[in-house]
Design an enzyme around this catalytic site. Structure first.
Site, PDB file in Angstrom:
ATOM      1  N   SER A 191      31.730  98.125  50.438  1.00 49.34           N
ATOM      2  CA  SER A 191      30.689  97.445  51.195  1.00 49.34           C
ATOM      3  C   SER A 191      29.470  97.229  50.301  1.00 49.34           C
ATOM      4  CB  SER A 191      30.343  98.244  52.460  1.00 49.34           C
ATOM      5  OG  SER A 191      29.519  97.488  53.316  1.00 49.34           O
ATOM      6  N   ASP A 411      38.239  92.796  58.822  1.00 49.37           N
ATOM      7  CA  ASP A 411      36.923  93.357  58.527  1.00 49.37           C
ATOM      8  C   ASP A 411      35.891  92.819  59.511  1.00 49.37           C
ATOM      9  OD1 ASP A 411      34.404  94.042  57.384  1.00 49.37           O
ATOM     10  OD2 ASP A 411      35.310  94.124  55.389  1.00 49.37           O
ATOM     11  N   HIS A 451      36.645  97.414  58.121  1.00 48.42           N
ATOM     12  CA  HIS A 451      35.672  97.432  57.038  1.00 48.42           C
ATOM     13  C   HIS A 451      35.814  98.715  56.217  1.00 48.42           C
ATOM     14  CE1 HIS A 451      32.153  96.301  54.842  1.00 48.42           C
ATOM     15  NE2 HIS A 451      31.470  97.363  55.226  1.00 48.42           N
TER      16      HIS A 451
END
Length: 548
Positions: A191, A411, A451
Protein backbone atom coordinates in the site's frame (compact mmCIF):
# COMPACT_ATOMS: atom_id res chain seq x y z
CA UNK A 1 38.95 -37.69 33.41
CA UNK A 2 36.06 -35.23 33.81
CA UNK A 3 33.22 -36.23 36.07
CA UNK A 4 29.75 -36.26 34.56
CA UNK A 5 28.96 -33.13 36.58
CA UNK A 6 32.03 -31.23 35.35
CA UNK A 7 31.41 -32.31 31.75
CA UNK A 8 27.87 -31.03 31.93
CA UNK A 9 29.06 -27.79 33.51
CA UNK A 10 31.61 -27.30 30.72
CA UNK A 11 28.93 -27.86 28.09
CA UNK A 12 26.73 -25.31 29.86
CA UNK A 13 29.52 -22.74 29.85
CA UNK A 14 30.18 -23.35 26.14
CA UNK A 15 26.45 -23.04 25.43
CA UNK A 16 26.08 -19.83 27.41
CA UNK A 17 29.18 -18.09 26.09
CA UNK A 18 27.81 -17.06 22.64
CA UNK A 19 24.64 -15.72 24.23
CA UNK A 20 26.60 -13.80 26.84
CA UNK A 21 28.84 -12.37 24.12
CA UNK A 22 25.80 -11.33 22.11
CA UNK A 23 24.26 -9.64 25.14
CA UNK A 24 27.48 -7.72 25.69
CA UNK A 25 27.73 -6.78 22.02
CA UNK A 26 24.15 -5.55 22.04
CA UNK A 27 24.73 -3.41 25.10
CA UNK A 28 27.92 -2.03 23.60
CA UNK A 29 26.17 -1.18 20.36
CA UNK A 30 23.56 0.83 22.19
CA UNK A 31 26.19 2.72 24.12
CA UNK A 32 28.67 3.24 21.31
CA UNK A 33 26.60 3.49 18.14
CA UNK A 34 28.08 6.31 16.12
CA UNK A 35 25.67 7.79 13.59
CA UNK A 36 25.38 11.58 13.24
CA UNK A 37 22.24 13.23 14.64
CA UNK A 38 21.05 9.96 16.14
CA UNK A 39 19.85 9.14 19.64
CA UNK A 40 19.51 5.56 20.90
CA UNK A 41 16.39 5.17 23.03
CA UNK A 42 16.61 1.43 23.68
CA UNK A 43 19.15 -1.32 23.31
CA UNK A 44 18.16 -4.74 24.61
CA UNK A 45 18.96 -8.37 23.91
CA UNK A 46 15.89 -10.55 23.28
CA UNK A 47 16.10 -14.34 23.34
CA UNK A 48 14.19 -16.28 20.72
CA UNK A 49 10.55 -16.68 21.75
CA UNK A 50 10.45 -13.66 24.05
CA UNK A 51 7.22 -11.68 24.09
CA UNK A 52 8.15 -8.04 23.59
CA UNK A 53 5.66 -5.58 25.04
CA UNK A 54 5.32 -2.25 23.27
CA UNK A 55 3.44 -0.02 25.74
CA UNK A 56 4.59 3.20 24.08
CA UNK A 57 2.73 2.42 20.87
CA UNK A 58 -0.07 4.87 20.09
CA UNK A 59 -3.63 3.60 19.82
CA UNK A 60 -3.92 3.97 16.04
CA UNK A 61 -0.93 1.63 15.69
CA UNK A 62 -2.41 -1.01 17.98
CA UNK A 63 -1.19 0.31 21.31
CA UNK A 64 -0.80 0.49 24.19
CA UNK A 65 -1.21 -3.29 24.60
CA UNK A 66 0.58 -4.23 21.36
CA UNK A 67 3.11 -7.04 21.67
CA UNK A 68 5.71 -8.45 19.30
CA UNK A 69 7.50 -11.78 19.35
CA UNK A 70 11.24 -12.24 19.20
CA UNK A 71 11.74 -14.69 16.35
CA UNK A 72 15.47 -15.20 16.86
CA UNK A 73 18.14 -14.48 19.44
CA UNK A 74 18.55 -10.84 18.57
CA UNK A 75 19.63 -7.38 19.56
CA UNK A 76 16.76 -4.88 19.42
CA UNK A 77 17.70 -1.24 18.94
CA UNK A 78 15.24 1.67 18.92
CA UNK A 79 16.67 5.00 17.83
CA UNK A 80 15.69 8.39 16.50
CA UNK A 81 17.45 9.98 13.54
CA UNK A 82 17.01 13.72 13.08
CA UNK A 83 16.21 14.62 9.48
CA UNK A 84 16.09 18.38 10.03
CA UNK A 85 15.91 20.81 12.94
CA UNK A 86 12.17 20.11 13.21
CA UNK A 87 11.77 16.46 12.18
CA UNK A 88 13.07 12.99 12.99
CA UNK A 89 12.46 9.37 12.00
CA UNK A 90 12.16 6.64 14.61
CA UNK A 91 13.86 3.43 13.47
CA UNK A 92 13.65 -0.02 14.97
CA UNK A 93 16.36 -2.62 14.31
CA UNK A 94 16.13 -6.36 15.01
CA UNK A 95 19.59 -7.87 14.61
CA UNK A 96 19.94 -11.67 14.79
CA UNK A 97 23.07 -13.06 16.44
CA UNK A 98 26.08 -13.26 14.18
CA UNK A 99 25.71 -17.00 13.72
CA UNK A 100 22.05 -16.52 12.82
CA UNK A 101 22.44 -13.58 10.43
CA UNK A 102 22.16 -14.42 6.74
CA UNK A 103 24.14 -11.37 5.62
CA UNK A 104 21.04 -9.60 4.33
CA UNK A 105 19.12 -6.47 5.26
CA UNK A 106 15.33 -6.25 5.16
CA UNK A 107 13.78 -2.79 5.48
CA UNK A 108 10.04 -2.18 5.72
CA UNK A 109 7.59 0.60 4.94
CA UNK A 110 4.23 1.78 6.22
CA UNK A 111 0.51 1.75 5.46
CA UNK A 112 -2.08 4.49 5.07
CA UNK A 113 -0.71 7.82 6.23
CA UNK A 114 2.23 6.09 7.89
CA UNK A 115 3.24 6.40 11.50
CA UNK A 116 3.24 2.69 12.45
CA UNK A 117 6.23 0.35 12.45
CA UNK A 118 5.57 -2.85 10.50
CA UNK A 119 6.26 -5.36 13.26
CA UNK A 120 4.76 -8.30 11.35
CA UNK A 121 7.36 -8.03 8.59
CA UNK A 122 10.19 -7.31 11.03
CA UNK A 123 9.31 -10.41 13.04
CA UNK A 124 9.15 -12.60 9.95
CA UNK A 125 12.36 -11.14 8.55
CA UNK A 126 14.37 -11.65 11.74
CA UNK A 127 13.08 -15.21 11.97
CA UNK A 128 14.47 -15.85 8.48
CA UNK A 129 17.87 -14.44 9.42
CA UNK A 130 17.56 -10.93 7.98
CA UNK A 131 18.76 -7.92 9.93
CA UNK A 132 15.29 -6.34 9.91
CA UNK A 133 14.30 -2.69 10.18
CA UNK A 134 11.20 -0.53 10.36
CA UNK A 135 10.42 3.14 10.73
CA UNK A 136 7.51 5.37 11.71
CA UNK A 137 7.94 7.52 8.56
CA UNK A 138 8.59 10.56 10.73
CA UNK A 139 5.52 10.67 12.97
CA UNK A 140 3.67 8.48 15.46
CA UNK A 141 0.19 7.32 14.52
CA UNK A 142 -1.87 6.39 11.48
CA UNK A 143 -4.80 8.71 12.24
CA UNK A 144 -4.87 12.44 12.81
CA UNK A 145 -3.69 15.62 11.18
CA UNK A 146 -1.81 17.28 14.02
CA UNK A 147 1.51 15.66 13.18
CA UNK A 148 1.38 17.25 9.69
CA UNK A 149 -0.09 20.64 10.62
CA UNK A 150 2.57 23.35 10.25
CA UNK A 151 5.22 20.63 9.94
CA UNK A 152 6.67 20.79 6.40
CA UNK A 153 9.74 18.70 7.29
CA UNK A 154 7.60 15.95 8.84
CA UNK A 155 5.63 15.90 5.59
CA UNK A 156 8.92 15.53 3.69
CA UNK A 157 9.77 12.45 5.76
CA UNK A 158 6.42 10.82 5.05
CA UNK A 159 6.44 11.96 1.44
CA UNK A 160 9.76 10.54 0.31
CA UNK A 161 12.62 10.74 2.81
CA UNK A 162 11.99 8.24 5.61
CA UNK A 163 12.76 5.02 3.72
CA UNK A 164 16.05 6.41 2.41
CA UNK A 165 17.02 7.45 5.95
CA UNK A 166 16.04 3.99 7.18
CA UNK A 167 18.23 2.35 4.52
CA UNK A 168 21.27 4.47 5.31
CA UNK A 169 20.97 4.05 9.06
CA UNK A 170 20.35 0.31 8.71
CA UNK A 171 23.52 -0.23 6.70
CA UNK A 172 25.57 1.71 9.23
CA UNK A 173 24.12 -0.24 12.16
CA UNK A 174 24.89 -3.52 10.41
CA UNK A 175 28.47 -2.41 9.78
CA UNK A 176 28.99 -1.45 13.41
CA UNK A 177 27.24 -4.48 14.93
CA UNK A 178 28.47 -7.27 12.69
CA UNK A 179 31.76 -5.70 11.65
CA UNK A 180 31.00 -6.25 7.96
CA UNK A 181 28.93 -4.72 5.21
CA UNK A 182 25.56 -6.07 4.24
CA UNK A 183 25.71 -8.54 1.34
CA UNK A 184 22.32 -7.73 -0.16
CA UNK A 185 19.64 -5.23 0.80
CA UNK A 186 15.91 -5.84 0.46
CA UNK A 187 12.75 -3.87 1.08
CA UNK A 188 9.17 -5.06 1.60
CA UNK A 189 6.09 -2.86 1.81
CA UNK A 190 2.44 -2.81 0.84
CA UNK A 191 0.00 0.00 0.00
CA UNK A 192 1.78 3.17 1.14
CA UNK A 193 4.77 0.88 1.62
CA UNK A 194 4.56 -0.05 -2.06
CA UNK A 195 4.47 3.63 -2.96
CA UNK A 196 7.49 4.27 -0.75
CA UNK A 197 9.41 1.45 -2.43
CA UNK A 198 8.84 2.71 -5.97
CA UNK A 199 9.76 6.25 -4.94
CA UNK A 200 12.93 4.97 -3.35
CA UNK A 201 13.91 3.05 -6.49
CA UNK A 202 13.48 6.26 -8.48
CA UNK A 203 15.13 8.72 -6.09
CA UNK A 204 17.72 6.52 -4.37
CA UNK A 205 18.38 3.56 -6.68
CA UNK A 206 21.46 2.44 -4.71
CA UNK A 207 19.57 1.79 -1.46
CA UNK A 208 18.22 -1.69 -2.21
CA UNK A 209 18.96 -4.65 -4.45
CA UNK A 210 15.44 -6.07 -4.35
CA UNK A 211 11.99 -4.64 -3.71
CA UNK A 212 8.81 -6.57 -2.81
CA UNK A 213 5.94 -4.14 -3.38
CA UNK A 214 2.31 -5.03 -2.76
CA UNK A 215 -0.82 -3.08 -3.79
CA UNK A 216 1.38 -0.02 -4.35
CA UNK A 217 -0.28 3.34 -3.74
CA UNK A 218 1.81 5.02 -6.42
CA UNK A 219 -0.76 7.70 -7.31
CA UNK A 220 -1.32 8.36 -3.62
CA UNK A 221 -3.07 11.73 -3.76
CA UNK A 222 -5.54 10.57 -6.39
CA UNK A 223 -6.12 7.30 -4.53
CA UNK A 224 -7.10 9.23 -1.43
CA UNK A 225 -9.05 11.82 -3.46
CA UNK A 226 -11.08 9.12 -5.16
CA UNK A 227 -12.81 8.25 -1.89
CA UNK A 228 -14.25 11.76 -1.60
CA UNK A 229 -15.11 12.04 -5.30
CA UNK A 230 -16.94 8.71 -5.36
CA UNK A 231 -18.81 9.55 -2.16
CA UNK A 232 -20.04 12.75 -3.79
CA UNK A 233 -21.08 10.83 -6.92
CA UNK A 234 -23.45 8.65 -4.90
CA UNK A 235 -25.21 11.64 -3.34
CA UNK A 236 -23.20 12.18 -0.16
CA UNK A 237 -23.25 14.27 2.05
CA UNK A 238 -26.97 14.90 1.43
CA UNK A 239 -28.26 11.77 3.12
CA UNK A 240 -31.85 12.67 2.21
CA UNK A 241 -31.15 13.11 -1.49
CA UNK A 242 -33.04 10.83 -3.90
CA UNK A 243 -29.66 10.12 -5.53
CA UNK A 244 -27.98 8.99 -2.31
CA UNK A 245 -27.19 5.26 -2.24
CA UNK A 246 -27.34 4.10 1.37
CA UNK A 247 -24.53 2.03 2.94
CA UNK A 248 -26.79 -0.99 3.47
CA UNK A 249 -27.56 -1.21 -0.27
CA UNK A 250 -23.99 -1.74 -1.39
CA UNK A 251 -23.45 -5.34 -0.31
CA UNK A 252 -26.38 -6.41 -2.48
CA UNK A 253 -25.02 -4.34 -5.38
CA UNK A 254 -21.56 -5.92 -5.15
CA UNK A 255 -22.95 -9.43 -4.62
CA UNK A 256 -24.96 -9.08 -7.82
CA UNK A 257 -21.86 -7.94 -9.73
CA UNK A 258 -20.08 -11.10 -8.61
CA UNK A 259 -23.07 -13.28 -9.46
CA UNK A 260 -23.24 -11.89 -13.00
CA UNK A 261 -19.52 -11.61 -13.79
CA UNK A 262 -17.87 -14.44 -11.86
CA UNK A 263 -18.68 -17.23 -14.39
CA UNK A 264 -17.26 -15.27 -17.34
CA UNK A 265 -13.69 -16.39 -16.58
CA UNK A 266 -14.73 -20.04 -16.92
CA UNK A 267 -14.85 -20.87 -13.21
CA UNK A 268 -17.69 -20.20 -10.80
CA UNK A 269 -15.76 -19.57 -7.58
CA UNK A 270 -17.06 -16.26 -6.27
CA UNK A 271 -14.13 -14.38 -7.83
CA UNK A 272 -14.02 -11.97 -10.76
CA UNK A 273 -10.56 -12.72 -12.15
CA UNK A 274 -10.15 -9.58 -14.26
CA UNK A 275 -12.67 -6.96 -13.17
CA UNK A 276 -11.12 -4.31 -15.43
CA UNK A 277 -12.37 -6.20 -18.50
CA UNK A 278 -16.06 -5.82 -17.76
CA UNK A 279 -18.80 -3.22 -17.52
CA UNK A 280 -21.79 -3.53 -15.22
CA UNK A 281 -25.25 -2.14 -15.90
CA UNK A 282 -26.90 -1.10 -12.59
CA UNK A 283 -30.22 -0.83 -14.41
CA UNK A 284 -30.57 -4.55 -13.71
CA UNK A 285 -30.86 -3.68 -10.01
CA UNK A 286 -33.68 -1.15 -10.42
CA UNK A 287 -36.83 -1.58 -8.40
CA UNK A 288 -39.31 -3.60 -10.42
CA UNK A 289 -36.77 -5.93 -12.05
CA UNK A 290 -37.11 -8.39 -9.19
CA UNK A 291 -33.34 -8.84 -8.86
CA UNK A 292 -33.09 -7.06 -5.49
CA UNK A 293 -35.78 -6.91 -2.83
CA UNK A 294 -37.68 -3.71 -2.16
CA UNK A 295 -35.50 -2.66 0.76
CA UNK A 296 -32.30 -2.38 -1.31
CA UNK A 297 -33.38 -2.08 -4.97
CA UNK A 298 -32.40 1.11 -6.81
CA UNK A 299 -34.52 4.09 -7.71
CA UNK A 300 -33.87 5.70 -11.12
CA UNK A 301 -31.72 8.37 -9.45
CA UNK A 302 -29.77 5.73 -7.55
CA UNK A 303 -29.20 3.74 -10.74
CA UNK A 304 -27.42 6.78 -12.14
CA UNK A 305 -25.41 7.22 -8.93
CA UNK A 306 -24.19 3.62 -9.02
CA UNK A 307 -23.30 3.96 -12.69
CA UNK A 308 -21.22 7.06 -11.91
CA UNK A 309 -19.49 5.29 -9.01
CA UNK A 310 -17.90 2.89 -11.51
CA UNK A 311 -16.71 5.51 -13.97
CA UNK A 312 -13.03 6.61 -14.04
CA UNK A 313 -12.03 9.94 -12.53
CA UNK A 314 -11.15 12.96 -14.63
CA UNK A 315 -9.35 16.11 -13.52
CA UNK A 316 -10.73 19.64 -13.87
CA UNK A 317 -9.70 19.76 -17.53
CA UNK A 318 -11.59 16.58 -18.36
CA UNK A 319 -8.55 14.32 -18.70
CA UNK A 320 -8.95 10.81 -17.26
CA UNK A 321 -6.42 10.56 -14.43
CA UNK A 322 -7.54 7.63 -12.25
CA UNK A 323 -9.09 4.24 -13.13
CA UNK A 324 -12.61 3.18 -12.25
CA UNK A 325 -13.35 1.51 -8.94
CA UNK A 326 -13.20 -2.21 -9.57
CA UNK A 327 -16.29 -4.36 -9.83
CA UNK A 328 -16.78 -6.93 -7.10
CA UNK A 329 -14.75 -5.04 -4.48
CA UNK A 330 -16.06 -3.87 -1.11
CA UNK A 331 -17.17 -0.24 -1.43
CA UNK A 332 -16.93 0.85 2.22
CA UNK A 333 -14.09 3.30 1.50
CA UNK A 334 -16.63 5.63 -0.13
CA UNK A 335 -20.07 4.19 0.73
CA UNK A 336 -19.62 3.88 4.50
CA UNK A 337 -20.07 7.60 4.95
CA UNK A 338 -22.38 8.31 7.82
CA UNK A 339 -22.19 8.03 11.59
CA UNK A 340 -25.14 8.31 13.96
CA UNK A 341 -27.23 9.63 11.08
CA UNK A 342 -24.85 12.42 10.07
CA UNK A 343 -22.55 12.64 7.07
CA UNK A 344 -19.05 11.45 7.92
CA UNK A 345 -16.55 9.46 5.89
CA UNK A 346 -15.15 6.48 7.76
CA UNK A 347 -12.15 6.69 5.42
CA UNK A 348 -10.31 9.27 7.55
CA UNK A 349 -7.10 9.67 5.52
CA UNK A 350 -8.73 12.17 3.16
CA UNK A 351 -9.70 14.59 5.91
CA UNK A 352 -6.46 14.06 7.86
CA UNK A 353 -4.04 14.66 5.01
CA UNK A 354 -5.87 17.54 3.36
CA UNK A 355 -6.27 19.25 6.74
CA UNK A 356 -2.72 18.75 7.88
CA UNK A 357 -0.60 18.65 4.72
CA UNK A 358 -2.51 20.05 1.73
CA UNK A 359 -4.46 23.03 3.09
CA UNK A 360 -2.86 23.32 6.54
CA UNK A 361 -6.33 24.05 7.90
CA UNK A 362 -7.65 22.18 10.94
CA UNK A 363 -11.27 23.14 10.12
CA UNK A 364 -11.40 21.77 6.58
CA UNK A 365 -13.81 18.92 5.81
CA UNK A 366 -14.28 16.75 2.69
CA UNK A 367 -18.05 17.31 2.53
CA UNK A 368 -17.71 19.45 -0.59
CA UNK A 369 -14.73 17.61 -2.05
CA UNK A 370 -14.24 18.11 -5.77
CA UNK A 371 -11.76 17.44 -8.53
CA UNK A 372 -10.43 20.97 -7.91
CA UNK A 373 -9.34 19.85 -4.42
CA UNK A 374 -7.64 16.84 -5.97
CA UNK A 375 -5.90 18.94 -8.61
CA UNK A 376 -4.71 21.44 -6.01
CA UNK A 377 -3.17 18.64 -3.95
CA UNK A 378 -1.36 17.35 -7.04
CA UNK A 379 -0.04 20.82 -7.72
CA UNK A 380 1.26 21.19 -4.16
CA UNK A 381 2.32 17.51 -3.88
CA UNK A 382 3.20 17.75 -0.16
CA UNK A 383 6.51 16.10 0.57
CA UNK A 384 6.67 14.74 -2.96
CA UNK A 385 4.20 12.08 -1.81
CA UNK A 386 2.74 11.32 -5.23
CA UNK A 387 4.90 8.59 -6.69
CA UNK A 388 3.37 8.69 -10.16
CA UNK A 389 6.39 10.78 -11.11
CA UNK A 390 8.58 7.83 -10.09
CA UNK A 391 8.00 5.87 -13.29
CA UNK A 392 11.57 6.48 -14.47
CA UNK A 393 13.30 3.46 -12.95
CA UNK A 394 16.14 3.38 -15.45
CA UNK A 395 18.88 3.93 -12.84
CA UNK A 396 17.54 1.08 -10.69
CA UNK A 397 17.28 -1.12 -13.79
CA UNK A 398 20.79 -0.31 -14.97
CA UNK A 399 22.38 -1.13 -11.63
CA UNK A 400 20.74 -4.58 -11.65
CA UNK A 401 17.95 -4.03 -9.13
CA UNK A 402 14.93 -6.36 -9.07
CA UNK A 403 11.25 -5.70 -8.29
CA UNK A 404 8.44 -8.14 -7.59
CA UNK A 405 5.11 -6.35 -7.30
CA UNK A 406 1.76 -7.97 -6.56
CA UNK A 407 -1.77 -6.62 -6.50
CA UNK A 408 -5.09 -8.19 -5.55
CA UNK A 409 -7.85 -8.00 -8.13
CA UNK A 410 -10.38 -7.56 -5.30
CA UNK A 411 -8.61 -4.55 -3.80
CA UNK A 412 -11.04 -2.22 -2.07
CA UNK A 413 -8.53 0.59 -1.47
CA UNK A 414 -6.12 0.85 -4.43
CA UNK A 415 -7.65 -0.25 -7.72
CA UNK A 416 -5.44 -2.89 -9.33
CA UNK A 417 -5.76 -1.16 -12.71
CA UNK A 418 -3.38 1.42 -11.29
CA UNK A 419 -0.57 -1.14 -11.11
CA UNK A 420 -1.22 -2.07 -14.72
CA UNK A 421 -0.98 1.59 -15.76
CA UNK A 422 2.15 2.14 -13.71
CA UNK A 423 3.86 -0.93 -15.18
CA UNK A 424 3.17 0.06 -18.79
CA UNK A 425 4.23 3.65 -18.08
CA UNK A 426 7.57 2.47 -16.65
CA UNK A 427 8.03 0.35 -19.77
CA UNK A 428 7.23 3.15 -22.22
CA UNK A 429 9.15 5.87 -20.35
CA UNK A 430 12.36 3.84 -20.52
CA UNK A 431 11.57 2.46 -23.99
CA UNK A 432 11.90 -1.13 -22.76
CA UNK A 433 10.77 -4.27 -24.56
CA UNK A 434 8.66 -6.76 -22.63
CA UNK A 435 11.75 -8.92 -22.14
CA UNK A 436 13.68 -5.91 -20.86
CA UNK A 437 11.14 -4.87 -18.26
CA UNK A 438 10.53 -8.43 -17.13
CA UNK A 439 14.27 -8.82 -16.61
CA UNK A 440 14.01 -6.54 -13.55
CA UNK A 441 10.32 -5.84 -12.77
CA UNK A 442 7.57 -8.44 -12.57
CA UNK A 443 3.97 -7.74 -11.65
CA UNK A 444 1.67 -10.49 -10.36
CA UNK A 445 -2.10 -10.02 -10.14
CA UNK A 446 -3.87 -12.08 -7.47
CA UNK A 447 -7.58 -12.64 -8.25
CA UNK A 448 -9.71 -12.66 -5.13
CA UNK A 449 -7.19 -10.85 -2.90
CA UNK A 450 -8.24 -7.79 -0.91
CA UNK A 451 -5.95 -4.85 -0.17
CA UNK A 452 -2.51 -6.34 0.64
CA UNK A 453 -3.94 -9.54 2.16
CA UNK A 454 -7.14 -11.49 2.76
CA UNK A 455 -10.04 -12.21 0.47
CA UNK A 456 -11.83 -15.20 -1.08
CA UNK A 457 -8.93 -16.15 -3.36
CA UNK A 458 -5.72 -18.09 -2.76
CA UNK A 459 -4.04 -14.88 -1.67
CA UNK A 460 -1.16 -15.89 0.59
CA UNK A 461 2.19 -15.64 -1.20
CA UNK A 462 4.14 -14.96 1.98
CA UNK A 463 2.65 -11.47 2.20
CA UNK A 464 4.32 -10.03 5.26
CA UNK A 465 1.06 -8.48 6.45
CA UNK A 466 0.65 -11.59 8.55
CA UNK A 467 2.73 -13.07 11.35
CA UNK A 468 4.03 -15.69 11.36
CA UNK A 469 4.98 -17.01 7.94
CA UNK A 470 3.90 -20.52 7.07
CA UNK A 471 7.20 -22.27 7.80
CA UNK A 472 6.28 -25.12 5.42
CA UNK A 473 6.08 -22.73 2.44
CA UNK A 474 9.25 -20.68 2.56
CA UNK A 475 10.45 -21.74 -0.89
CA UNK A 476 10.60 -19.30 -3.84
CA UNK A 477 7.51 -20.88 -5.42
CA UNK A 478 5.23 -20.08 -2.48
CA UNK A 479 6.92 -17.10 -0.81
CA UNK A 480 7.43 -13.90 -2.80
CA UNK A 481 10.25 -12.62 -0.57
CA UNK A 482 12.18 -15.85 -1.09
CA UNK A 483 11.47 -15.60 -4.82
CA UNK A 484 12.94 -12.09 -4.79
CA UNK A 485 16.07 -13.26 -2.94
CA UNK A 486 16.50 -16.12 -5.41
CA UNK A 487 16.16 -13.71 -8.34
CA UNK A 488 18.59 -11.15 -6.94
CA UNK A 489 21.24 -13.60 -5.78
CA UNK A 490 20.92 -16.52 -8.18
CA UNK A 491 19.39 -14.95 -11.25
CA UNK A 492 16.43 -17.33 -11.05
CA UNK A 493 13.49 -15.49 -12.62
CA UNK A 494 10.12 -15.83 -10.86
CA UNK A 495 8.16 -17.45 -13.67
CA UNK A 496 5.16 -18.16 -11.44
CA UNK A 497 4.04 -17.80 -7.83
CA UNK A 498 1.69 -20.19 -6.07
CA UNK A 499 -0.89 -18.62 -3.78
CA UNK A 500 -2.47 -20.48 -0.89
CA UNK A 501 -5.91 -20.13 0.68
CA UNK A 502 -6.08 -21.29 4.29
CA UNK A 503 -9.21 -22.20 6.16
CA UNK A 504 -10.47 -19.05 7.94
CA UNK A 505 -7.32 -17.31 6.61
CA UNK A 506 -5.37 -18.97 9.42
CA UNK A 507 -1.83 -18.85 8.01
CA UNK A 508 -0.19 -22.24 8.41
CA UNK A 509 -3.53 -23.96 9.05
CA UNK A 510 -5.55 -26.22 6.78
CA UNK A 511 -5.07 -25.48 3.08
CA UNK A 512 -8.33 -25.27 1.15
CA UNK A 513 -7.01 -24.13 -2.25
CA UNK A 514 -3.92 -23.14 -4.19
CA UNK A 515 -3.51 -21.35 -7.49
CA UNK A 516 -0.68 -20.52 -9.89
CA UNK A 517 -0.12 -16.82 -10.67
CA UNK A 518 1.71 -15.34 -13.60
CA UNK A 519 3.80 -12.26 -14.39
CA UNK A 520 1.82 -9.61 -16.24
CA UNK A 521 0.71 -9.49 -19.03
CA UNK A 522 0.16 -13.25 -18.82
CA UNK A 523 -2.91 -14.34 -16.88
CA UNK A 524 -3.72 -17.33 -14.72
CA UNK A 525 -6.35 -19.54 -16.40
CA UNK A 526 -7.95 -22.81 -15.40
CA UNK A 527 -7.00 -25.69 -17.70
CA UNK A 528 -10.66 -26.73 -17.96
CA UNK A 529 -10.14 -30.19 -16.55
CA UNK A 530 -8.33 -30.28 -13.21
CA UNK A 531 -9.51 -29.59 -9.71
CA UNK A 532 -9.72 -25.77 -9.41
CA UNK A 533 -8.32 -25.92 -5.87
CA UNK A 534 -5.01 -27.40 -7.07
CA UNK A 535 -2.26 -25.12 -8.37
CA UNK A 536 -1.35 -27.42 -11.28
CA UNK A 537 -4.84 -26.91 -12.74
CA UNK A 538 -3.94 -23.28 -13.48
CA UNK A 539 -1.58 -22.23 -16.27
CA UNK A 540 -0.20 -18.99 -17.66
CA UNK A 541 -1.68 -17.85 -20.96
CA UNK A 542 -1.41 -14.77 -23.12
CA UNK A 543 -4.12 -12.20 -22.34
CA UNK A 544 -5.69 -12.55 -25.78
CA UNK A 545 -6.53 -16.18 -24.97
CA UNK A 546 -8.16 -15.38 -21.64
CA UNK A 547 -11.98 -15.58 -21.49
CA UNK A 548 -12.14 -16.76 -25.09
Amino acid sequence: MLSLYHAALLLLVVWLKPAACSVDQCGSLGAQLSIPNTTVNLSTYEANGTIIRLPGTVESCGGPDLVAHSTANLCRIVLVKATSTSSAVQIEAWLPDRDGWNGRLLATGNGGEGGCIDYATIQNGAGLGFASFGSNAGHNGSQGFDFFLNQPEVIQDFGHRAIHVEAEVAKEIIQQYYGSSVKKSYYAGCSTGGRQGFQNAHLYPEDFDGLLLGSPGVDWLRIVSSKGILARRIGWPDLESQSYVRPEQWKSIVDEQIRQLDPLDGVRDGIIDEPTKYRFDPETLACGTGVLNDSVCLSPQQVNSVRMAYEPIADSSGQIVYPAFELGSNTDVFSSNQKNGSAQLTYTILQDFWRGAVFNDSKWTPNNFSTADMDFALEVNPGGVNAWDSTDLSAFYERGGRIISYHGRNDETVTSALSERFYTTVQSKSNLSLNDIQSFYRLFFIPGMHHCAGGPGAWSIGNAQKYPFDSSRLDPQHNALMALVDWVESGSEPRTLVGTKYEDDDIGGNVVAQRTYCPYPSVSKWDGAGNITIASSWTCVAPSVCNS
